[in-house]
Write a protein that holds these residues in place. Structure first.
Motif, PDB file in Angstrom:
ATOM      1  N   ALA A  29       0.796  -1.232   0.000  1.00 22.79           N
ATOM      2  CA  ALA A  29       0.000   0.000   0.000  1.00 22.79           C
ATOM      3  C   ALA A  29       0.828   1.282   0.000  1.00 22.79           C
ATOM      4  O   ALA A  29       0.267   2.373  -0.119  1.00 22.79           O
ATOM      5  N   LEU A  30       2.147   1.155   0.163  1.00 20.55           N
ATOM      6  CA  LEU A  30       2.947   2.373   0.410  1.00 20.55           C
ATOM      7  C   LEU A  30       3.944   2.640  -0.724  1.00 20.55           C
ATOM      8  O   LEU A  30       4.019   1.877  -1.680  1.00 20.55           O
ATOM      9  N   TYR A  36       7.711  -0.779   3.663  1.00 20.17           N
ATOM     10  CA  TYR A  36       7.166  -1.893   2.866  1.00 20.17           C
ATOM     11  C   TYR A  36       7.904  -1.971   1.521  1.00 20.17           C
ATOM     12  O   TYR A  36       8.159  -3.055   1.010  1.00 20.17           O
ATOM     13  N   GLU A  68      -5.566  -2.875   0.920  1.00 18.74           N
ATOM     14  CA  GLU A  68      -5.050  -4.146   1.457  1.00 18.74           C
ATOM     15  C   GLU A  68      -6.117  -5.246   1.396  1.00 18.74           C
ATOM     16  O   GLU A  68      -5.820  -6.393   1.102  1.00 18.74           O
ATOM     17  N   SER A  86      -0.569  -4.987   6.373  1.00 19.51           N
ATOM     18  CA  SER A  86      -0.788  -4.974   7.820  1.00 19.51           C
ATOM     19  C   SER A  86      -1.845  -6.023   8.140  1.00 19.51           C
ATOM     20  O   SER A  86      -2.520  -6.527   7.240  1.00 19.51           O
ATOM     21  N   ASN A 141       4.713  -3.168  10.659  1.00 22.17           N
ATOM     22  CA  ASN A 141       4.271  -1.825  10.313  1.00 22.17           C
ATOM     23  C   ASN A 141       4.740  -0.871  11.422  1.00 22.17           C
ATOM     24  O   ASN A 141       5.372   0.127  11.157  1.00 22.17           O
ATOM     25  N   ARG A 144       1.207   2.288  16.420  1.00 23.28           N
ATOM     26  CA  ARG A 144       0.384   3.318  15.782  1.00 23.28           C
ATOM     27  C   ARG A 144       0.163   4.518  16.707  1.00 23.28           C
ATOM     28  O   ARG A 144       0.050   4.355  17.933  1.00 23.28           O
ATOM     29  N   ARG A 165     -10.188   8.301  10.879  1.00 25.97           N
ATOM     30  CA  ARG A 165     -10.150   7.132   9.988  1.00 25.97           C
ATOM     31  C   ARG A 165      -9.430   5.987  10.707  1.00 25.97           C
ATOM     32  O   ARG A 165      -8.353   6.175  11.265  1.00 25.97           O
ATOM     33  N   MET A 167      -8.557   1.549  10.253  1.00 27.68           N
ATOM     34  CA  MET A 167      -8.560   0.471   9.274  1.00 27.68           C
ATOM     35  C   MET A 167      -9.914  -0.242   9.363  1.00 27.68           C
ATOM     36  O   MET A 167     -10.679  -0.034  10.309  1.00 27.68           O
ATOM     37  N   PHE A 188      -6.911   2.483   2.815  1.00 25.47           N
ATOM     38  CA  PHE A 188      -5.822   3.459   2.876  1.00 25.47           C
ATOM     39  C   PHE A 188      -5.694   4.323   1.611  1.00 25.47           C
ATOM     40  O   PHE A 188      -5.439   5.529   1.729  1.00 25.47           O
ATOM     41  N   ASN A 205      -1.619   5.833  12.533  1.00 27.80           N
ATOM     42  CA  ASN A 205      -0.660   4.998  11.827  1.00 27.80           C
ATOM     43  C   ASN A 205       0.705   5.145  12.476  1.00 27.80           C
ATOM     44  O   ASN A 205       0.951   6.124  13.195  1.00 27.80           O
ATOM     45  N   VAL A 209       4.551   5.164   8.468  1.00 30.19           N
ATOM     46  CA  VAL A 209       3.524   5.491   7.465  1.00 30.19           C
ATOM     47  C   VAL A 209       3.298   7.003   7.395  1.00 30.19           C
ATOM     48  O   VAL A 209       3.121   7.565   6.303  1.00 30.19           O
TER      49      VAL A 209
HETATM   50  O1  PAF Z   1      -3.524   2.325   7.889  1.00 27.38           O
HETATM   51  C1  PAF Z   1      -3.399   1.355   7.141  1.00 27.38           C
HETATM   52  O2  PAF Z   1      -4.300   0.981   6.396  1.00 27.38           O
HETATM   53  C2  PAF Z   1      -2.100   0.555   7.193  1.00 27.38           C
HETATM   54  O3  PAF Z   1      -1.394   0.848   8.339  1.00 27.38           O
HETATM   55  C3  PAF Z   1      -1.221   0.806   5.960  1.00 27.38           C
HETATM   56  C4  PAF Z   1      -0.803   2.240   5.873  1.00 27.38           C
HETATM   57  C5  PAF Z   1      -1.957   0.435   4.681  1.00 27.38           C
HETATM   58  C6  PAF Z   1       0.051  -0.036   6.053  1.00 27.38           C
HETATM   59  O4  PAF Z   1      -0.209  -1.383   6.196  1.00 27.38           O
END
Ligand code: PAF
Length: 321
Positions: A29-30, A36, A68, A86, A141, A144, A165, A167, A188, A205, A209
């Motif tokens: 995702a990054l 990552y 993800e 994650s 990761n 947070r 926000r 996950m 994300f 996060n 991140v």
């Molecule tokens: O916040 C999230 O969705 C996750 O921590 C991320 C940034 C996709 C990394 O796995």
């Protein structure tokens, strides 16, 4: 004639070479520069090295192939090869993994890494394997923290009314409701724009991140709440792995171990350097936080896991020294 034969030979040679190497896509995702991205590149480099070029690879970074949750679904149906994700959405596929997402469970990085590298980590990788996925290795990761655009968050009262926000994870959502925020689950790839347009006030996060995503462009405050450890995992598609020989499977394992090690090294580096970077880019970093009241209120989320699976796994994780 000589050129024709040489041309034919070259064409046959190139076709054979192209056919004999298998191309693997590693989705995440990054950005490629993130922890990552570093892990994905380490995976590809190791796989190419140990397979002597039989496997080559490329990254599909920055959610190019979806969030993800989408990428995990892609692994199940065989449209993705390898994904670094994650555990955020993973509990929706493998509910036992929700144990790892409980807030204020892991004491520190050492505790989390020992748990994941030991018996518990192996058991959970096996559970992942029962759900049309292959769990290759635990990666990382990070712890947070809460960021937002409105005010410094020092106590749970400061979270009141903040649209945050989270996950797509019911443990995290229950925890944030308990702590007084209004949790808004979102994939994300949609987050930066949602923060920019004020659809949500904040997000949570790890420093890894927040720096990789340059959230300082849309967020003013970061509170080092460390409210939950966020594991990552290197997953593969069963339709890829099932078709491999034992030797080839071992190459994928070696690549995953190298990937996790590279990602953790990058997490370590950013835990040192990242906070300074946030300050340099104008964020107010709140460090004087009493975590106990946050932990008390987040406790409600434990029932999401415990009501179904009991306390055994949680007790075992706490007992890891
Ligand atoms: O916040 C999230 O969705 C996750 O921590 C991320 C940034 C996709 C990394 O796995």
């Amino acid at each position: 004639m000589k050129y024709l034969i040489t041309g034919l030979f070259t064409a046959v040679f190139l076709t054979t070479t192209a056919q004999s190497e298998q191309r693997i896509v590693v989705g995440h995702a990054l950005s490629p520069a993130s922890h990552y991205g570093v892990g994905a590149q380490a995976f590809i480099d190791k796989l190419t090295e140990v397979s002597d070029g039989a496997f080559v690879g490329e990254q599909a970074p920055a959610g190019q192939l979806g969030g993800e949750r989408d990428m995990i679904e892609g692994l199940q149906i065989g449209s993705m090869d390898v994904v670094i994700t994650s555990t955020g959405p993973l509990g929706n596929f493998v509910p036992e993994v929700f144990a790892l997402d409980l807030p204020f469970l892991f004491r520190d990085y050492d505790h989390a890494r020992k748990t994941l590298d030991g018996e518990i980590g192996q058991e959970l990788l096996a559970k992942i394997g029962e759900n049309d996925l292959v769990g290759l290795a635990w990666s990382e990761n990070g712890f947070r923290h809460v960021t937002n655009s409105q005010r410094p968050v020092r106590t749970p009262a400061d979270l009141n009314g903040l649209k945050l926000r989270t996950m797509e994870n019911k443990v995290h959502m229950t925890a944030f409701s308990g702590m007084g925020a209004s949790p808004t689950p979102m994939a994300f790839p949609e987050l930066f724009t949602a923060l920019q347009q004020g659809v949500v006030d904040g997000q949570e996060n790890p420093v890894t991140v927040i720096t990789a995503s340059k959230f300082w462009e849309v967020q003013n405050y970061v509170s080092l709440t460390g409210h939950v450890y966020s594991p990552a995992v290197v997953l593969a598609s069963p339709s890829l792995i099932d078709g491999l020989s034992d030797e080839q499977k071992d190459w994928f394992m070696q690549a995953s171990v190298a990937s996790a090690a590279a990602t953790r090294a990058e997490v370590n580096r950013l835990e040192e350097a990242g906070v300074a970077l946030l300050r340099e880019n104008g964020m107010e970093v709140i460090t004087d936080i009493d975590k106990a009241p946050f932990a008390d209120l987040a406790r409600a989320s434990y029932s999401v896991y415990i009501d179904e699976y009991g306390t055994e796994m949680v007790d075992r994780i706490i007992a890891v020294k």
